[in-house]
Design a protein around this motif. Structure first.
Motif, PDB file in Angstrom:
ATOM      1  N   PHE A  68       0.756  -1.096   0.151  1.00 26.96           N
ATOM      2  CA  PHE A  68       0.025  -0.115   0.038  1.00 26.96           C
ATOM      3  C   PHE A  68       0.813   1.310  -0.001  1.00 26.96           C
ATOM      4  N   ILE A  69       2.216   0.936   0.235  1.00 25.40           N
ATOM      5  CA  ILE A  69       2.996   2.361   0.548  1.00 25.40           C
ATOM      6  C   ILE A  69       4.222   2.209  -0.561  1.00 25.40           C
ATOM      7  N   MET A  70       4.251   3.095  -1.201  1.00 25.25           N
ATOM      8  CA  MET A  70       5.585   3.442  -2.264  1.00 25.25           C
ATOM      9  C   MET A  70       6.805   3.567  -1.509  1.00 25.25           C
ATOM     10  N   THR A  71       7.526   2.569  -1.188  1.00 22.64           N
ATOM     11  CA  THR A  71       8.855   2.652  -0.391  1.00 22.64           C
ATOM     12  C   THR A  71       9.980   3.208  -1.289  1.00 22.64           C
ATOM     13  N   VAL A  72      10.875   3.604  -0.824  1.00 17.31           N
ATOM     14  CA  VAL A  72      12.010   4.281  -1.389  1.00 17.31           C
ATOM     15  C   VAL A  72      12.949   2.933  -2.378  1.00 17.31           C
ATOM     16  N   GLY A  73      13.442   2.123  -1.573  1.00 17.12           N
ATOM     17  CA  GLY A  73      14.194   0.993  -2.097  1.00 17.12           C
ATOM     18  C   GLY A  73      15.658   1.392  -2.364  1.00 17.12           C
ATOM     19  N   CYS A  74      15.994   2.390  -1.538  1.00 21.04           N
ATOM     20  CA  CYS A  74      17.615   2.756  -1.563  1.00 21.04           C
ATOM     21  C   CYS A  74      18.185   3.234  -0.320  1.00 21.04           C
ATOM     22  N   VAL A  75      19.296   3.084   0.033  1.00 22.19           N
ATOM     23  CA  VAL A  75      19.828   3.817   1.028  1.00 22.19           C
ATOM     24  C   VAL A  75      21.046   4.423   0.790  1.00 22.19           C
ATOM     25  N   ALA A  76      21.688   5.371   1.514  1.00 25.79           N
ATOM     26  CA  ALA A  76      22.969   6.081   1.650  1.00 25.79           C
ATOM     27  C   ALA A  76      23.761   5.695   2.675  1.00 25.79           C
ATOM     28  N   GLY A  77      24.900   5.136   2.239  1.00 24.29           N
ATOM     29  CA  GLY A  77      25.789   4.767   3.201  1.00 24.29           C
ATOM     30  C   GLY A  77      26.734   5.752   3.991  1.00 24.29           C
ATOM     31  N   ASP A  78      26.781   6.719   3.379  1.00 22.16           N
ATOM     32  CA  ASP A  78      27.608   8.049   3.755  1.00 22.16           C
ATOM     33  C   ASP A  78      27.034   9.155   2.987  1.00 22.16           C
ATOM     34  N   GLU A  79      27.522  10.306   3.450  1.00 25.57           N
ATOM     35  CA  GLU A  79      27.288  11.747   2.800  1.00 25.57           C
ATOM     36  C   GLU A  79      27.310  11.631   1.545  1.00 25.57           C
ATOM     37  N   GLU A  80      28.536  11.271   0.971  1.00 30.59           N
ATOM     38  CA  GLU A  80      29.044  11.339  -0.372  1.00 30.59           C
ATOM     39  C   GLU A  80      28.133  10.462  -1.329  1.00 30.59           C
ATOM     40  N   SER A  81      27.492   9.515  -0.852  1.00 33.43           N
ATOM     41  CA  SER A  81      26.651   8.773  -1.630  1.00 33.43           C
ATOM     42  C   SER A  81      25.619   9.472  -2.543  1.00 33.43           C
ATOM     43  N   TYR A  82      24.880  10.419  -1.843  1.00 30.81           N
ATOM     44  CA  TYR A  82      24.176  11.446  -2.701  1.00 30.81           C
ATOM     45  C   TYR A  82      24.709  11.916  -3.783  1.00 30.81           C
TER      46      TYR A  82
END
Length: 357
Positions: A68-82
């Motif tokens: 029912f919820i659109m999840t994100v499906g990814c994570v950042a391991g550190d600040e530089e990931s973005y």
């Protein structure tokens, strides 16, 4: 301690199309954005600490999504990931945060005096720490620094630290019963107010992000809950700054957190409110959407309402300030309580349906 990326080096021996995951049955933002070409473009990149594309998307590959919820499906391991994986993160952030563009700038406002009171949300944001990492790469050193920092809090924020490994079963169960510890707990620190027995200010260490700060209490004193949150958070940030580890923040993303859904303020201001009539109204979901609010059960995101009691909170995190997001909760809950009272009397609420915020 850097991430171990040996596995990724080995996988580069295989063709990109052989390693590209099957996302055909997935319902998350990552699966919408990631294509074979994008995967090929990013798969050999890594952050200075060794976080790779496969690390970023692993949670979304393993968990197809919520029905029912659109999840994100990814994570950042550190600040530089973005930055390193911006070709993936930017469209996900834009999709998840209502069109928030890569050129947009986030606003921060932790002046509790700017809040116009009216209800009782409990503020609980996450915070990442510069110089350390989010949970995926934290380790014992960063946790030790957090423990020392939290133990230096004084006044109304002074409290007891509960290391997960050192807790008795009785202490752990009590924290779960108080809704201070998740059912599947990560190491945490709880800093309790010394002025009451309600445990109204606490901090989790390494739950999802490096720190999760929570201010809460029973009753309707929203101003006090938000004041305690703002003052406590600023005191914690000041301690970490002096130690050389300020919170991760930038003009575009605001506070940088593990999950893209929490970028910006990382704040969820929630009110437990009983809405037996309004929750059965045909336009209940539409009203929530128009007010930029969301609902969940009082036991968490995957729980249903018990006795028509809902946890109502802000849907936004990025692009508006802490004060603005909590203000939406305050004003929205007040309106919904007024609607509930009218419905209880058998009256129509058609003239009270709000415009889109």
């Amino acid at each position: 301690m850097p991430f171990s990326n040996t596995h990724n080096k080995f996988k580069l021996n295989f063709k990109s199309e052989e390693e590209y995951p099957d996302l055909s049955k997935h319902n998350n933002h990552m699966a919408k954005v990631l294509t074979p070409d994008l995967y090929k473009k990013l798969r050999d990149k890594e952050t200075p600490s060794g976080f790779t594309l496969d690390d970023v998307i692993q949670t979304g590959v393993d968990n197809p999504g919520h029905p029912f919820i659109m999840t994100v499906g990814c994570v950042a391991g550190d600040e530089e990931s973005y930055t390193v994986f911006k070709d993936l993160f930017d469209p996900i952030i834009q999709d998840r945060h209502g069109g928030y563009k890569p050129t947009d700038k986030h606003k921060t406002d932790l002046n509790h005096e700017n809040l116009k009171v009216g209800s009782q949300p409990a503020a609980g944001p996450g915070r990442g720490q510069r110089g350390g990492r989010d949970r995926h790469g934290e380790g014992e050193t960063g946790r030790g620094e957090a423990e020392r920092a939290l133990n230096s809090l004084t006044g109304e924020f002074k409290g007891k630290y509960y290391p997960l490994k050192g807790m008795t079963e009785q202490e752990q169960q009590q924290l779960i019963d108080d809704h201070f510890l998740p059912l599947t707990p990560w190491p945490l620190a709880a800093s309790h107010s010394r002025h009451n027995d309600n445990k109204s200010f606490l901090v989790w260490v390494n739950e999802e992000d490096h720190l999760r700060v929570i201010s809460m209490e029973k009753g309707g004193n929203m101003k006090e809950v938000f004041r305690r949150f703002c003052v406590g958070l600023q005191k914690i940030e000041e301690i970490f700054k002096k130690a050389g580890h300020p919170f991760m923040w930038n003009e575009h993303l605001g506070y940088v957190l593990t999950c893209p859904s929490n970028l910006g303020t990382g704040l969820r201001g929630g009110v437990h409110v009983k809405l037996p009539h309004l929750s059965k109204h045909a336009k209940f979901e539409e009203i929530l959407t128009r007010l930029r609010l969301q609902k969940r059960g009082t036991g968490g995101v995957d729980t249903a309402a018990v006795g028509s009691v809902f946890d109502i909170s802000n849907a936004d995190r990025l692009g508006s300030s802490e004060v603005e997001q909590v203000q939406l909760v305050v004003d929205g809950v007040k309106l919904m309580v007024e609607m509930e009272k009218k419905l209880e009397k058998g009256q129509s609420i058609d003239d009270m349906i709000p415009a889109q915020k």
